[in-house]
Design a protein around this motif. Structure first.
Motif, mmCIF file in Angstrom:
data_model
loop_
_atom_site.group_PDB
_atom_site.id
_atom_site.type_symbol
_atom_site.label_atom_id
_atom_site.label_comp_id
_atom_site.label_asym_id
_atom_site.label_seq_id
_atom_site.Cartn_x
_atom_site.Cartn_y
_atom_site.Cartn_z
ATOM 1 N N LYS A 1 0.822 -1.211 0.000
ATOM 2 C CA LYS A 1 0.000 0.000 0.000
ATOM 3 C C LYS A 1 0.858 1.263 0.000
ATOM 4 C CE LYS A 1 -3.870 2.097 2.497
ATOM 5 N NZ LYS A 1 -4.784 1.977 3.670
ATOM 6 N N SER A 2 1.988 1.207 0.709
ATOM 7 C CA SER A 2 2.866 2.383 0.798
ATOM 8 C C SER A 2 3.759 2.535 -0.431
ATOM 9 C CB SER A 2 3.746 2.277 2.048
ATOM 10 O OG SER A 2 4.659 1.188 1.929
ATOM 11 N N GLY A 3 3.819 1.482 -1.256
ATOM 12 C CA GLY A 3 4.661 1.543 -2.452
ATOM 13 C C GLY A 3 6.062 1.025 -2.216
ATOM 14 N N ALA A 4 6.304 0.529 -0.993
ATOM 15 C CA ALA A 4 7.643 -0.002 -0.691
ATOM 16 C C ALA A 4 7.917 -1.267 -1.489
ATOM 17 C CB ALA A 4 7.770 -0.273 0.808
ATOM 18 N N ILE A 5 6.848 -1.995 -1.824
ATOM 19 C CA ILE A 5 6.981 -3.204 -2.653
ATOM 20 C C ILE A 5 6.167 -3.014 -3.926
ATOM 21 C CG2 ILE A 5 6.449 -5.658 -2.828
ATOM 22 C CD1 ILE A 5 6.956 -5.958 0.119
ATOM 23 N N LYS A 6 6.814 -3.234 -5.081
ATOM 24 C CA LYS A 6 6.131 -3.152 -6.370
ATOM 25 C C LYS A 6 5.889 -4.571 -6.883
ATOM 26 C CE LYS A 6 6.655 1.357 -6.488
ATOM 27 N NZ LYS A 6 5.505 2.282 -6.340
ATOM 28 N N LEU A 7 4.676 -4.862 -7.269
ATOM 29 C CA LEU A 7 4.319 -6.206 -7.727
ATOM 30 C C LEU A 7 4.346 -6.307 -9.248
ATOM 31 C CD1 LEU A 7 1.253 -6.969 -5.403
ATOM 32 C CD2 LEU A 7 3.638 -7.666 -5.055
ATOM 33 N N THR A 8 4.834 -7.451 -9.725
ATOM 34 C CA THR A 8 4.739 -7.745 -11.160
ATOM 35 C C THR A 8 3.316 -8.236 -11.432
ATOM 36 O OG1 THR A 8 5.368 -10.070 -10.872
ATOM 37 C CG2 THR A 8 7.171 -8.455 -11.174
ATOM 38 N N ALA A 9 2.979 -8.423 -12.701
ATOM 39 C CA ALA A 9 1.639 -8.898 -13.058
ATOM 40 C C ALA A 9 1.366 -10.258 -12.436
ATOM 41 C CB ALA A 9 1.505 -8.965 -14.575
ATOM 42 N N GLU A 10 2.360 -11.132 -12.466
ATOM 43 C CA GLU A 10 2.183 -12.467 -11.882
ATOM 44 C C GLU A 10 2.027 -12.387 -10.373
ATOM 45 O OE1 GLU A 10 4.525 -16.775 -11.558
ATOM 46 O OE2 GLU A 10 5.335 -15.169 -12.809
ATOM 47 N N GLN A 11 2.839 -11.533 -9.738
ATOM 48 C CA GLN A 11 2.761 -11.368 -8.277
ATOM 49 C C GLN A 11 1.429 -10.763 -7.872
ATOM 50 O OE1 GLN A 11 6.313 -8.992 -7.798
ATOM 51 N NE2 GLN A 11 7.485 -10.739 -6.953
ATOM 52 N N ALA A 12 0.919 -9.851 -8.711
ATOM 53 C CA ALA A 12 -0.369 -9.219 -8.406
ATOM 54 C C ALA A 12 -1.479 -10.255 -8.363
ATOM 55 C CB ALA A 12 -0.681 -8.140 -9.428
ATOM 56 N N GLY A 13 -1.427 -11.232 -9.269
ATOM 57 C CA GLY A 13 -2.426 -12.289 -9.272
ATOM 58 C C GLY A 13 -2.338 -13.133 -8.021
ATOM 59 N N ASN A 14 -1.107 -13.480 -7.639
ATOM 60 C CA ASN A 14 -0.909 -14.258 -6.413
ATOM 61 C C ASN A 14 -1.359 -13.469 -5.174
ATOM 62 O OD1 ASN A 14 0.171 -16.386 -7.868
ATOM 63 N ND2 ASN A 14 2.285 -15.623 -7.681
ATOM 64 N N TRP A 15 -1.090 -12.176 -5.229
ATOM 65 C CA TRP A 15 -1.476 -11.321 -4.094
ATOM 66 C C TRP A 15 -2.998 -11.253 -3.952
ATOM 67 C CZ3 TRP A 15 -0.140 -9.549 0.304
ATOM 68 C CH2 TRP A 15 -0.827 -8.478 0.889
ATOM 69 N N LEU A 16 -3.676 -11.196 -5.077
ATOM 70 C CA LEU A 16 -5.137 -11.160 -5.050
ATOM 71 C C LEU A 16 -5.695 -12.436 -4.422
ATOM 72 C CD1 LEU A 16 -7.701 -9.651 -5.851
ATOM 73 C CD2 LEU A 16 -7.585 -10.766 -8.088
ATOM 74 N N GLN A 17 -5.100 -13.570 -4.732
ATOM 75 C CA GLN A 17 -5.536 -14.832 -4.139
ATOM 76 C C GLN A 17 -5.278 -14.843 -2.630
ATOM 77 O OE1 GLN A 17 -7.230 -17.327 -5.672
ATOM 78 N NE2 GLN A 17 -7.267 -15.903 -7.431
ATOM 79 N N LEU A 18 -4.124 -14.293 -2.237
ATOM 80 C CA LEU A 18 -3.787 -14.230 -0.810
ATOM 81 C C LEU A 18 -4.747 -13.311 -0.057
ATOM 82 C CD1 LEU A 18 -1.696 -15.273 1.243
ATOM 83 C CD2 LEU A 18 -0.350 -13.200 0.792
ATOM 84 N N ALA A 19 -5.114 -12.210 -0.727
ATOM 85 C CA ALA A 19 -6.048 -11.252 -0.108
ATOM 86 C C ALA A 19 -7.419 -11.889 0.091
ATOM 87 C CB ALA A 19 -6.158 -10.006 -0.983
ATOM 88 N N LYS A 20 -7.854 -12.676 -0.879
ATOM 89 C CA LYS A 20 -9.136 -13.374 -0.752
ATOM 90 C C LYS A 20 -9.103 -14.363 0.406
ATOM 91 C CE LYS A 20 -10.634 -13.021 -5.584
ATOM 92 N NZ LYS A 20 -10.923 -13.786 -6.835
ATOM 93 N N LYS A 21 -7.968 -15.037 0.542
ATOM 94 C CA LYS A 21 -7.821 -16.023 1.609
ATOM 95 C C LYS A 21 -7.966 -15.398 2.991
ATOM 96 C CE LYS A 21 -4.536 -19.391 3.465
ATOM 97 N NZ LYS A 21 -3.202 -20.021 3.313
ATOM 98 N N HIS A 22 -7.430 -14.202 3.131
ATOM 99 C CA HIS A 22 -7.426 -13.543 4.442
ATOM 100 C C HIS A 22 -8.510 -12.465 4.562
ATOM 101 C CE1 HIS A 22 -3.774 -15.530 5.786
ATOM 102 N NE2 HIS A 22 -3.184 -15.211 4.641
ATOM 103 N N ALA A 23 -9.441 -12.442 3.618
ATOM 104 C CA ALA A 23 -10.476 -11.386 3.613
ATOM 105 C C ALA A 23 -11.300 -11.391 4.900
ATOM 106 C CB ALA A 23 -11.374 -11.558 2.398
ATOM 107 N N GLY A 24 -11.668 -12.565 5.356
ATOM 108 C CA GLY A 24 -12.492 -12.636 6.573
ATOM 109 C C GLY A 24 -11.799 -12.041 7.773
ATOM 110 N N ALA A 25 -10.539 -12.447 7.990
ATOM 111 C CA ALA A 25 -9.779 -11.917 9.128
ATOM 112 C C ALA A 25 -9.516 -10.421 8.963
ATOM 113 C CB ALA A 25 -8.462 -12.677 9.269
#
Length: 205
Positions: free
Chosen positions: A77-101
């Motif tokens: 969110k702060s921009g300290a880490i920049k995601l590639t297109a592939e990483q962005a997809g993996n990140w979206l899956q991780l975000a869904k996994k932890h959405a409830g918490a």
């Protein structure tokens, strides 16, 4: 007998062998104290509710995987880490996994913020009530230029100044003033000299 909030007398003396009784009517601060006590109780309850929610947050963050997700989330969110297109997809899956918490954490943080605001408002109210309490009775006094016979002074708490005597007979008023009870406090008893008593001493500059 004399009873008032502001008393100024040139002289006092005994009459037929009986003392002069001077009663200074002072404000009853019980209502202020009750309001302050109620606000303090409310603050304690709010703080306990805040602690309960903080424990909930600690419990969520005790999950190492979720704690790691939160750390990455802040850096992305702060921009300290920049995601590639592939990483962005993996990140979206991780975000869904932890959405409830994550939603639960956001809810707890919002509730804590609301509780802290209520605590602040209650503390401000305590300050306001305390100021009102401390400002009443600043002009209440008893001054006697010369005492030439037994004179006794007392304070008596009153919720409405001298109006508490409205509609009472002289005998009833005398009975109230003469009866020593929890509403009264002796402030002087002299047979000579003078009196300059103030309910509140003026604050020094």
């Amino acid at each position: 007998m004399v009873a008032a909030e502001k008393i100024k007398m040139g002289s006092t003396n005994e009459r037929r062998g009986k003392e002069t009784l001077v009663t200074v009517l002072i404000p009853d601060l019980a209502e202020f104290e009750q309001r302050i006590a109620a606000l303090k109780k409310k603050i304690a309850e709010l703080q306990e509710s805040r602690k309960f929610r903080m424990r909930g947050i600690e419990s969520l963050k005790s999950d190492q995987e979720f704690a790691k997700y939160l750390m990455l989330h802040d850096k992305i969110k702060s921009g300290a880490i920049k995601l590639t297109a592939e990483q962005a997809g993996n990140w979206l899956q991780l975000a869904k996994k932890h959405a409830g918490a994550a939603n639960q954490l956001a809810k707890l943080n919002a509730e804590i913020g609301a509780l802290e605001l209520l605590v602040k408002e209650s503390e401000e109210k305590i300050g306001s009530v305390t100021h009102d309490r401390d400002s009443v009775g600043e002009d209440i006094f008893c001054a006697i230029d010369e005492i030439t016979g037994q004179t006794t002074g007392q304070t008596m708490t009153s919720t409405n100044g001298a109006d508490i005597f409205n509609g009472l007979s002289g005998d009833a008023i005398r009975g109230i003033l003469q009866k020593m009870d929890s509403h009264k406090t002796r402030i002087f008893s002299e047979d000579e000299g003078s009196i300059d008593w103030k309910y509140k001493e003026p604050e020094s500059a």
